[in-house]
Design an enzyme around this catalytic site. Structure first.
Site, PDB file in Angstrom:
ATOM      1  N   THR A   1       9.044   8.656 -40.514  1.00  0.00           N
ATOM      2  CA  THR A   1       8.915   8.396 -39.071  1.00  0.00           C
ATOM      3  C   THR A   1       7.912   9.350 -38.428  1.00  0.00           C
ATOM      4  O   THR A   1       7.256   8.987 -37.446  1.00  0.00           O
ATOM      5  CB  THR A   1      10.281   8.512 -38.379  1.00  0.00           C
TER       6      THR A   1
ATOM      7  N   TYR B   1      18.433   0.283 -34.861  1.00  0.00           N
ATOM      8  CA  TYR B   1      18.490  -0.744 -33.816  1.00  0.00           C
ATOM      9  C   TYR B   1      19.701  -1.653 -33.922  1.00  0.00           C
ATOM     10  O   TYR B   1      20.425  -1.868 -32.950  1.00  0.00           O
ATOM     11  CB  TYR B   1      17.209  -1.596 -33.777  1.00  0.00           C
TER      12      TYR B   1
ATOM     13  N   TYR C   1      18.739   8.814 -45.679  1.00  0.00           N
ATOM     14  CA  TYR C   1      18.192   9.555 -44.537  1.00  0.00           C
ATOM     15  C   TYR C   1      19.014   9.223 -43.300  1.00  0.00           C
ATOM     16  O   TYR C   1      18.951   8.114 -42.777  1.00  0.00           O
ATOM     17  CB  TYR C   1      16.722   9.204 -44.340  1.00  0.00           C
TER      18      TYR C   1
ATOM     19  N   ARG D   1      17.408   8.825 -33.929  1.00  0.00           N
ATOM     20  CA  ARG D   1      16.420   7.745 -33.984  1.00  0.00           C
ATOM     21  C   ARG D   1      17.051   6.385 -34.258  1.00  0.00           C
ATOM     22  O   ARG D   1      16.584   5.365 -33.748  1.00  0.00           O
ATOM     23  CB  ARG D   1      15.378   8.035 -35.078  1.00  0.00           C
TER      24      ARG D   1
ATOM     25  N   LYS E   1      18.862  13.182 -47.003  1.00  0.00           N
ATOM     26  CA  LYS E   1      18.210  13.958 -45.946  1.00  0.00           C
ATOM     27  C   LYS E   1      19.097  13.844 -44.719  1.00  0.00           C
ATOM     28  O   LYS E   1      19.215  12.770 -44.130  1.00  0.00           O
ATOM     29  CB  LYS E   1      16.805  13.442 -45.659  1.00  0.00           C
TER      30      LYS E   1
ATOM     31  N   ILE F   1      13.224  18.777 -45.669  1.00  0.00           N
ATOM     32  CA  ILE F   1      12.044  17.936 -45.466  1.00  0.00           C
ATOM     33  C   ILE F   1      11.589  18.198 -44.045  1.00  0.00           C
ATOM     34  O   ILE F   1      12.252  17.820 -43.076  1.00  0.00           O
ATOM     35  CB  ILE F   1      12.334  16.452 -45.719  1.00  0.00           C
TER      36      ILE F   1
END
Length: 292
Positions: free
Chosen positions: A46, A109, A135, A140, A164, A206
């Site tokens: 991202t 979403y 992840y 987000r 992650k 990360i």
């Protein structure tokens, strides 16, 4: 997967003033982070403004990364979406021979249930020719992946090898660390929390900040993994203001402001991302000039 223990960097995608990909700047960035000591690179996350890239551009970026990294460090490729069938198709067709793993963000979403998240990852893990790194970034995606879902995937799906974790929830992180399989890696996705998270048992970071601060971020993580906590704390607090500035308004707007001051890339984005405000840019430039 032991090669992913340490510092990875979620690479930005540099753009020219006409918003086309700046390949020369991307090569400079790759050389900068590898010289700075990162252990592996992660294109197409991202931070790379992936939602604004076309399918052809994503493929070009992947191939370019493999070519310019030239096996100096491992490459983890970001492939994620809210459409499970689309992720499966991309995993089956992308040229992933030179990747060591795939980082796949939780579906966003749609806000699926925990069972939906589990079934999404089970499906893509079955299709992937490379190991999958989960992840979790609820800021987000709009949905937190619970510790229970993460542990269920870690124990039940063989091709899922790492997580992650970017929820910012230290209790959740410790629940995963405590009950994970022995060889399952838990990697921080929060620059500002990575030092204490590694102290709690995580396997690395990360990083966004390592796009510019590669030497100090990788040094901080290496020190923490080596139980040299005085050095790890020193570097953490040296970087703390940079972390705050970098994420104050938007990622990757903050880190691209640093990269612009360093002469590595232009301060250019594709909408809806825009540069940081003039006030924040001035504070970033002042910090950059005084950073040693």
């Amino acid at each position: 997967m032991e090669q992913l223990r340490g510092t990875g960097v979620a690479l930005v995608t540099p753009f020219k003033k006409d918003e086309s990909i700046d390949w020369n700047a991307f090569e400079r960035l790759i050389d900068h982070v590898i010289t700075g000591g990162v252990d592996y690179v992660v294109p197409l996350g991202t931070t790379g403004e992936t939602p604004t890239l076309s399918a052809d551009e994503k493929l070009e970026l992947m191939k370019f990364t493999f070519e310019k990294v030239s096996k100096r460090v491992p490459v983890v490729v970001g492939i994620g979406d809210y459409n499970t069938r689309d992720v499966v198709k991309r995993l089956e067709t992308c040229p992933l021979d030179q990747a060591v793993a795939v980082l796949s963000v939780a579906p966003y979403y749609s806000k699926p249930s925990q069972e939906g998240i589990f079934q999404h990852y089970k499906a893509i893990a079955a299709a992937s020719p490379k190991p999958i790194i989960l992840y979790n970034v609820p800021g987000r995606t709009g949905r937190n992946m619970s510790a229970q879902t993460t542990l269920r995937l870690a124990h039940e799906v063989p091709n899922i090898v790492a997580m992650k974790e970017a929820s910012g929830d230290m209790v959740q992180c410790m629940q995963i660390i405590k009950d994970k399989p022995k060889d399952f890696l838990v990697i921080s996705g929060d620059d500002a929390l990575a030092m204490p998270q590694v102290a709690a048992g995580m396997d690395g970071l990360i990083s966004v900040a390592a796009n510019y601060f590669a030497k100090d971020v990788s040094g901080m993580i290496k020190a923490a993994l080596g139980n040299d906590m005085p050095l790890a704390r020193k570097l953490h607090y040296k970087l703390q203001e940079a972390f705050d500035l970098m994420f104050e308004e938007n990622n990757p707007a903050g880190v691209k402001a640093f990269l612009h001051d360093a002469g590595i890339s232009e301060n250019v984005f594709r909408l809806p991302v825009v540069p940081v405000s003039d006030g924040l840019k001035s504070r970033i430039s002042a910090f950059f000039k005084n950073y040693k």
